[in-house]
Motif scaffolding. Structure first.
Motif, PDB file in Angstrom:
ATOM      1  N   GLU A  75      48.834  22.978 -21.470  1.00 17.94           N
ATOM      2  CA  GLU A  75      48.256  22.490 -20.221  1.00 17.94           C
ATOM      3  C   GLU A  75      46.803  22.864 -19.642  1.00 17.94           C
ATOM      4  OE1 GLU A  75      49.436  21.125 -15.613  1.00 17.94           O
ATOM      5  OE2 GLU A  75      50.602  22.866 -16.880  1.00 17.94           O
ATOM      6  N   ALA A  76      46.583  24.303 -20.077  1.00 14.16           N
ATOM      7  CA  ALA A  76      45.233  24.785 -19.741  1.00 14.16           C
ATOM      8  C   ALA A  76      44.140  24.458 -20.730  1.00 14.16           C
ATOM      9  CB  ALA A  76      45.450  26.408 -19.760  1.00 14.16           C
ATOM     10  N   LEU A  77      44.681  24.321 -22.081  1.00 14.18           N
ATOM     11  CA  LEU A  77      43.840  24.022 -23.068  1.00 14.18           C
ATOM     12  C   LEU A  77      43.475  22.409 -22.750  1.00 14.18           C
ATOM     13  CD1 LEU A  77      45.842  25.648 -26.091  1.00 14.18           C
ATOM     14  CD2 LEU A  77      43.283  26.093 -25.310  1.00 14.18           C
ATOM     15  N   ILE A  78      44.344  21.642 -22.364  1.00 12.00           N
ATOM     16  CA  ILE A  78      43.828  20.292 -22.291  1.00 12.00           C
ATOM     17  C   ILE A  78      42.784  20.096 -21.134  1.00 12.00           C
ATOM     18  CG2 ILE A  78      44.741  18.113 -21.287  1.00 12.00           C
ATOM     19  CD1 ILE A  78      47.241  18.620 -23.028  1.00 12.00           C
ATOM     20  N   TYR A  79      43.085  20.727 -20.265  1.00 17.57           N
ATOM     21  CA  TYR A  79      42.224  20.776 -18.849  1.00 17.57           C
ATOM     22  C   TYR A  79      40.824  21.325 -19.304  1.00 17.57           C
ATOM     23  CZ  TYR A  79      46.362  20.048 -15.976  1.00 17.57           C
ATOM     24  OH  TYR A  79      47.542  19.436 -15.639  1.00 17.57           O
ATOM     25  N   GLN A  80      40.835  22.186 -20.321  1.00 22.13           N
ATOM     26  CA  GLN A  80      39.394  22.894 -20.674  1.00 22.13           C
ATOM     27  C   GLN A  80      38.783  22.143 -21.569  1.00 22.13           C
ATOM     28  OE1 GLN A  80      39.904  26.544 -22.891  1.00 22.13           O
ATOM     29  NE2 GLN A  80      38.941  27.769 -21.428  1.00 22.13           N
ATOM     30  N   GLU A  81      39.421  21.419 -22.629  1.00 23.58           N
ATOM     31  CA  GLU A  81      38.948  20.486 -23.461  1.00 23.58           C
ATOM     32  C   GLU A  81      38.279  19.313 -22.517  1.00 23.58           C
ATOM     33  OE1 GLU A  81      37.586  18.629 -26.914  1.00 23.58           O
ATOM     34  OE2 GLU A  81      37.855  20.595 -26.450  1.00 23.58           O
ATOM     35  N   ASP A  82      39.020  18.542 -21.479  1.00 23.62           N
ATOM     36  CA  ASP A  82      38.601  17.682 -20.947  1.00 23.62           C
ATOM     37  C   ASP A  82      37.121  17.973 -20.157  1.00 23.62           C
ATOM     38  OD1 ASP A  82      40.824  16.202 -21.464  1.00 23.62           O
ATOM     39  OD2 ASP A  82      41.763  16.399 -19.499  1.00 23.62           O
ATOM     40  N   GLN A  83      37.236  19.013 -19.699  1.00 18.00           N
ATOM     41  CA  GLN A  83      35.696  19.458 -19.160  1.00 18.00           C
ATOM     42  C   GLN A  83      34.691  19.558 -20.248  1.00 18.00           C
ATOM     43  OE1 GLN A  83      35.048  19.858 -15.990  1.00 18.00           O
ATOM     44  NE2 GLN A  83      37.199  19.083 -15.707  1.00 18.00           N
TER      45      GLN A  83
ATOM     46  N   ALA B  86      49.935  16.801 -28.095  1.00 20.69           N
ATOM     47  CA  ALA B  86      48.902  15.914 -27.831  1.00 20.69           C
ATOM     48  C   ALA B  86      47.465  16.559 -27.929  1.00 20.69           C
ATOM     49  CB  ALA B  86      49.333  15.531 -26.124  1.00 20.69           C
ATOM     50  N   TYR B  87      47.628  17.989 -27.515  1.00 15.99           N
ATOM     51  CA  TYR B  87      46.518  18.670 -27.342  1.00 15.99           C
ATOM     52  C   TYR B  87      45.842  18.869 -28.997  1.00 15.99           C
ATOM     53  CZ  TYR B  87      43.224  22.512 -27.570  1.00 15.99           C
ATOM     54  OH  TYR B  87      41.880  23.397 -27.576  1.00 15.99           O
ATOM     55  N   THR B  88      46.859  18.973 -29.714  1.00 16.02           N
ATOM     56  CA  THR B  88      46.213  19.285 -31.037  1.00 16.02           C
ATOM     57  C   THR B  88      45.787  18.029 -31.675  1.00 16.02           C
ATOM     58  OG1 THR B  88      48.338  20.856 -31.651  1.00 16.02           O
ATOM     59  CG2 THR B  88      47.182  19.706 -33.582  1.00 16.02           C
ATOM     60  N   ALA B  89      46.216  16.855 -31.431  1.00 15.13           N
ATOM     61  CA  ALA B  89      45.564  15.524 -31.837  1.00 15.13           C
ATOM     62  C   ALA B  89      44.166  15.219 -31.046  1.00 15.13           C
ATOM     63  CB  ALA B  89      46.261  14.417 -31.302  1.00 15.13           C
ATOM     64  N   GLN B  90      44.280  15.805 -29.802  1.00 15.45           N
ATOM     65  CA  GLN B  90      42.891  15.703 -29.091  1.00 15.45           C
ATOM     66  C   GLN B  90      41.763  16.412 -29.569  1.00 15.45           C
ATOM     67  OE1 GLN B  90      42.749  17.478 -25.234  1.00 15.45           O
ATOM     68  NE2 GLN B  90      41.035  16.001 -24.532  1.00 15.45           N
ATOM     69  N   LYS B  91      42.133  17.563 -29.995  1.00 16.46           N
ATOM     70  CA  LYS B  91      41.100  18.546 -30.307  1.00 16.46           C
ATOM     71  C   LYS B  91      40.770  18.269 -31.883  1.00 16.46           C
ATOM     72  CE  LYS B  91      39.457  22.804 -29.483  1.00 16.46           C
ATOM     73  NZ  LYS B  91      38.490  23.006 -30.901  1.00 16.46           N
ATOM     74  N   GLU B  92      41.711  17.674 -32.725  1.00 24.49           N
ATOM     75  CA  GLU B  92      41.350  17.439 -33.988  1.00 24.49           C
ATOM     76  C   GLU B  92      40.397  16.276 -34.074  1.00 24.49           C
ATOM     77  OE1 GLU B  92      43.781  14.981 -37.274  1.00 24.49           O
ATOM     78  OE2 GLU B  92      44.762  17.140 -36.812  1.00 24.49           O
ATOM     79  N   TYR B  93      40.514  15.140 -33.120  1.00 17.66           N
ATOM     80  CA  TYR B  93      39.621  13.999 -32.823  1.00 17.66           C
ATOM     81  C   TYR B  93      38.442  14.440 -32.365  1.00 17.66           C
ATOM     82  CZ  TYR B  93      42.531  10.001 -34.929  1.00 17.66           C
ATOM     83  OH  TYR B  93      43.036   9.224 -35.347  1.00 17.66           O
TER      84      TYR B  93
ATOM     85  N   ARG C 224      39.763  12.192 -23.751  1.00 19.93           N
ATOM     86  CA  ARG C 224      40.333  12.794 -22.841  1.00 19.93           C
ATOM     87  C   ARG C 224      41.591  12.752 -22.317  1.00 19.93           C
ATOM     88  NH1 ARG C 224      39.454  10.500 -16.950  1.00 19.93           N
ATOM     89  NH2 ARG C 224      39.649  12.342 -15.573  1.00 19.93           N
ATOM     90  N   LEU C 225      42.256  13.599 -22.106  1.00 18.50           N
ATOM     91  CA  LEU C 225      43.863  13.561 -21.752  1.00 18.50           C
ATOM     92  C   LEU C 225      44.163  13.811 -20.112  1.00 18.50           C
ATOM     93  CD1 LEU C 225      45.381  15.356 -24.747  1.00 18.50           C
ATOM     94  CD2 LEU C 225      45.062  12.954 -24.236  1.00 18.50           C
ATOM     95  N   LEU C 226      44.991  12.895 -19.536  1.00 18.34           N
ATOM     96  CA  LEU C 226      45.401  13.394 -18.215  1.00 18.34           C
ATOM     97  C   LEU C 226      46.917  13.676 -18.429  1.00 18.34           C
ATOM     98  CD1 LEU C 226      44.146  10.488 -16.083  1.00 18.34           C
ATOM     99  CD2 LEU C 226      43.143  12.591 -16.169  1.00 18.34           C
TER     100      LEU C 226
END
Length: 936
Positions: free
Chosen positions: A533-541, A574-581, A594-596
């Motif tokens: 969850e923290a990693l997703i919010y960080q990547e979104d920024q 979900a984050y692993t896919a987001q970061k990879e892309y 971006r993920l919500l």
């Protein structure tokens, strides 16, 4: 060191040919570099810049900054005729070290200069699409300067370590055969991957200097794809010096412009010959290699035979594929050193170091080589990796368990029982916690037999007035849990060690201070590295601050209540896919992801409320195009109505109820239906357990148990077999099991099919006599900590189907995808959880399937972003998802091939059959269905 008079590369003393351009270092009439030339200055002070049609110099000294100050140059790693490699730090990623490659061209002819630029861009594009754990990822690319003086840069992951040329120079003696073979096997895994691309990719410059042994992982990483090319139609333009490779290592055909994947095998063999004999081929006539044992008598005849075959000048007489050469080398490793060269033995990082394996195991499985095609064992190997079951009571201190439940194992529920049982279930939970015997049963928050969009009585369906743009959270009137949709301004998973810091970060972001929020998220991750969850919010920024276009996907899951750990697994996938892309720029036109995060909590009816909130958010934010969710069928059914009405597609990761089949044209799932796994289970007990009769344990009032059990019965009896006893029970109420068991055994069944959950089958295992038949069940029995000690005597009777299992790639005899390495890097970057790898360096099935669900959404998004489009609508995405139909457009997921039928179900999706071994470990023993894309 000796400088090449042609490209100015620094070469070690005593070599005849340049390691970069391949030209002779001291030929007659060699050009003399003028003292005033920019190249005469130390490369740490000056780097020639000739891109864009003008020639000049640009000073990049330590401390210089690029890309608006994001990258700080630390030092120059090297410089050749076509580029400079710079070590830098990325201040946006906590000063993470990166390698920046800058295009440098000596061409003054505008046409040749543009060709250099095209070649450089081709290298960026090639590397951006390579997805292998031993090839450095491209993390960014950019250009700076103005028209006429443009400079081109590519940013890659930095592999700290020593390349093999440096290693040979340092030790000045032959490498041990076992070590050289291990490195070669790893490089061959990369080459096998490259050959399987469409079209195949040829590296063209395999040599010791381009193989780095990582300081941390001790693996062989392949670098410098500067002249790598797709193996397309040959033409005269390919016969250029830049594609000739390095003399001494490059094969004869490469000098004629005719390289293909077999050319890389020759170069690797030349590299191995160098390592094993300490004879540098650059100092000798080309294409000439004395027998390796004549130079190093300690070598085995086996390796000399491999080198002789691989170094044949006739390309048709060499190994015809990387897989075939790897098989030969792995067989030597097994035969002479008792170790497996299998890629999976070091990629997962969870099965311990490379160890000796049984001769009948995967390493000795014969693989039929087919050039540029994936390979797999002719028959499933009899011995497979196992997963030890943890002590009773589960993983103490698992970060995502709710407060007050730290001694209970993470749950993996699949469906939902009737709400009317809640008080009874609560009493059972209290008893079980006190007794310490079981995992909390899979009976809270299950499937209601209701239509999509219906709402559980008593659940608020009107959004609070405080929710104006779809972002925010509020207390559920039914569960009193915090539910809603977050962009980082709300923290849902606060039961772990980093909960307070995440809440502080949310407050900071909501107040308009993203810098403080990012600092707090980083501190939170120092406390809990696997908090996705923290990693997703960080990547979104990072996405928002990049200035690049993006699409938004909502992750619908469960992050509060007793099932919070399921949601955390979902976010990890979900984050692993987001970061990879995002890191690989995998979406066209530099579009990012971006993920919500949407939390519906324990009560299934709240999923409808949160779905309405997502619809509201999509009306305000047009970048929102789809939903990945929900993990439970009950939640998915309740969310479908609101999302479909708004034309927002949803791809579920694990919802498996038959009631979801064909429910909506906007619903898709990557996990097969209960019917699918029941059929797979029936086929397994028929063909492997040779069962002709079965006793069925089923709860007719529980949707998961009822649909799974009836599906099994239908398939089993349709095949001519007999259900000799049907034992009706109630989920969570096992006091009658002893009587039911006695009745079932009196009918002499060949197998018991238990349609239910791990906590209940634990009682069955306890009460069943050791002489009883084997037990088969569904995916809900995959619970690592959900069994009592009293059940251990009968554990080896247990078999069940699963939608995913982390060792299934090894079982299939296929090199594992980058997902497994990325997962470990994301959630256990410091490798501090070797004793408890699950959820840190080893994913479970929920994380794998969530990754695949997100992969389907992102793959479809990429297909919809045609031409120069940088945005799409939810309807575009839905249409693109429907086109993922048929093997020709299938997606290779980490849980198998993904292609959707008209009912939204995955077609011929793979199942893993798992059994418990006599030493109480999980062992995947077969895969059914279509696993490898294009191999079905």
């Amino acid at each position: 060191m000796e400088e090449c008079p042609f490209c100015k590369t620094q070469n070690r003393d005593g070599v005849r040919f340049c390691s970069n351009c391949g030209k002779e270092l001291n030929p007659p009439n060699a050009p003399v570099a003028a003292a005033s030339s920019a190249h005469a200055a130390p490369i740490s002070q000056t780097i020639a810049n000739t891109v864009g049609g003008s020639i000049g110099t640009h000073v990049l000294t330590p401390g210089s900054r690029l890309q608006g100050g994001r990258y700080i140059i630390k030092k120059v790693l090297g410089q050749g005729g076509m580029g400079a490699a710079l070590l830098a730090t990325d201040i946006r990623l906590d000063s993470k070290p990166v390698v920046i490659k800058e295009l440098i061209s000596d061409n003054t002819d505008p046409a040749k200069l543009q060709e250099d630029v095209r070649n450089f861009k081709r290298e960026v594009a090639t590397l951006a699409h390579i997805d292998h754990p031993l090839v450095p990822n491209v993390t960014d690319h950019f250009q700076e300067g103005s028209q006429g003086n443009l400079r081109y840069f590519m940013v890659q992951e930095y592999i700290e370590g020593e390349n093999l040329e440096e290693r040979m120079d340092r030790v000045n003696q032959p490498m041990k055969e076992r070590e050289a073979l291990s490195y070669a096997s790893q490089v061959l895994d990369i080459l096998d991957y490259l050959a399987q691309q469409t079209p195949p990719i040829v590296h063209r410059d395999i040599k010791p200097a381009n193989i780095i042994i990582g300081a941390k992982d001790k693996r062989a990483h392949l670098v410098d794809f500067g002249i790598a090319r797709a193996d397309e139609t040959r033409n005269a333009k390919r016969k250029q010096t830049s594609a000739l490779g390095t003399p001494g290592y490059a094969p004869p055909e490469q000098y004629q412009g005719n390289a293909d994947p077999r050319s890389d095998l020759y170069a690797l063999a030349a590299t191995m010959h160098h390592l094993l004999t300490n004879r540098d081929p650059r100092n000798h006539p080309p294409f000439s290699y004395p027998p390796a044992r004549a130079l190093n008598p300690q070598l085995s005849p086996d390796i000399e035979k491999v080198l002789t075959k691989a170094l044949t000048n006739d390309i048709n007489q060499r190994y015809q594929s990387a897989a075939a050469m790897k098989q030969a080398i792995d067989e030597i490793l097994l035969k002479n050193f008792g170790m497996s060269g299998n890629m999976s033995s070091y990629t997962l990082g969870t099965s311990g170091p490379i160890t000796a394996v049984n001769a009948t195991g995967p390493a000795s499985t014969v693989r039929q080589p087919v050039q540029a095609q994936p390979t797999r064992p002719a028959t499933p190997p009899p011995i497979h990796p196992v997963t030890p079951l943890p002590p009773t009571g589960g993983y103490q201190g698992t970060p995502y368990q709710p407060a007050g439940m730290m001694n209970q194992p993470p749950q993996r529920p699949r469906q939902q029982s009737h709400i009317g049982r809640n008080l009874v279930l609560l009493l059972i939970v209290v008893i079980l916690i006190i007794g310490g015997l079981f995992a909390i049963p899979y009976i809270n928050g299950r499937l209601h037999p209701q239509t999509a969009g219906n709402v559980t009585p008593g659940v608020t369906t009107t959004l609070p007035k405080t929710i104006t743009n779809g972002i925010g959270a509020f207390k559920s009137s039914s569960s009193n849990e915090l539910i809603g949709v977050s962009d980082g301004t709300v923290a849902f998973g606060t039961g772990g060690a980093d909960g307070a810091l995440k809440q502080q970060a949310a407050t900071a972001l909501k107040s308009g201070d993203p810098s403080s929020a990012e600092t707090l998220w980083s501190q939170a991750l120092n406390n809990q590295s696997n908090d996705a969850e923290a990693l997703i919010y960080q990547e979104d920024q990072n996405v928002l601050s990049s200035g690049k276009p993006y699409i938004t996907i909502v992750v619908g899951t469960i992050l509060t209540g007793a099932n919070a750990s399921v949601g955390q697994d979902d976010l990890q996938g979900a984050y692993t896919a987001q970061k990879e892309y995002n890191d690989g720029f995998k979406l066209p036109n530099s579009v990012l992801v971006r993920l919500l995060v949407a939390n519906a909590g324990t009560n299934a009816g709240d999923a409808n409320t949160v779905a309405q909130q997502i619809v509201q958010a999509a009306q305000s934010d047009k970048t929102i195009v789809g939903v990945m969710g929900w993990p439970f069928s009950s939640h998915a059914l309740d969310a479908i109505g609101a999302l479909a009405t708004a034309h927002i597609p949803m791809v579920s990761q694990t919802a498996s109820s038959d009631a979801l089949t064909g429910k909506s044209s906007y619903f898709f799932r990557v996990a097969p239906s209960n019917q699918g796994q029941a059929i797979a289970g029936a086929q397994y007990v028929e063909k492997t357990l040779h069962a002709k009769t079965a006793a069925l344990f089923i709860d007719p009032a529980n949707s998961y148990s009822a649909s799974l059990g009836n599906d099994f019965k239908q398939k089993f009896t349709a095949d001519g077999n007999t259900i000799v006893a049907t034992e009706n029970y109630t989920v969570g109420q096992t006091s009658t099991f002893n009587t039911l068991i006695q009745d079932a055994l009196s009918k002499n069944p060949s197998v018991i099919y238990f349609s239910g959950y791990a906590s209940d089958v634990g009682t069955l295992l306890t009460d069943l006599p050791t002489s009883g038949p084997p037990i088969m069940g569904g995916d809900a029995l995959y619970e690592l900590g959900g069994y009592p000690t009293s059940a251990r005597a009968n554990f080896n009777k247990l078999h069940f189907t699963s939608f995913a299992y982390p060792d299934e790639w090894r079982i299939a005899g296929i090199s594992e995808p980058a997902f497994f390495t990325e997962y470990a890097q994301n959630f256990d970057p410091n490798k501090t959880h070797a004793n408890n790898p699950y959820h840190y360096s080893r994913p479970d099935s929920d994380a794998m399937l969530s990754y695949d669900a997100m992969l389907a959404l992102l793959n479809a998004s990429g297909n919809a972003l045609t031409g120069t489009k940088t945005s799409l609508t939810a309807a575009d995405l839905q249409q693109s998802l429907t086109k993922i139909s048929g093997s020709s457009v299938a997606i290779q997921g980490v849980s198998g091939q993904i292609t959707f039928g008209p009912d939204g179900n995955p077609v011929n999706k793979a199942f893993v059959i798992i059994q418990v071994t006599p030493d109480n470990a999980l062992q995947a023993i077969s895969i059914q269905g279509c696993y490898k894309k294009g191999a079905c």
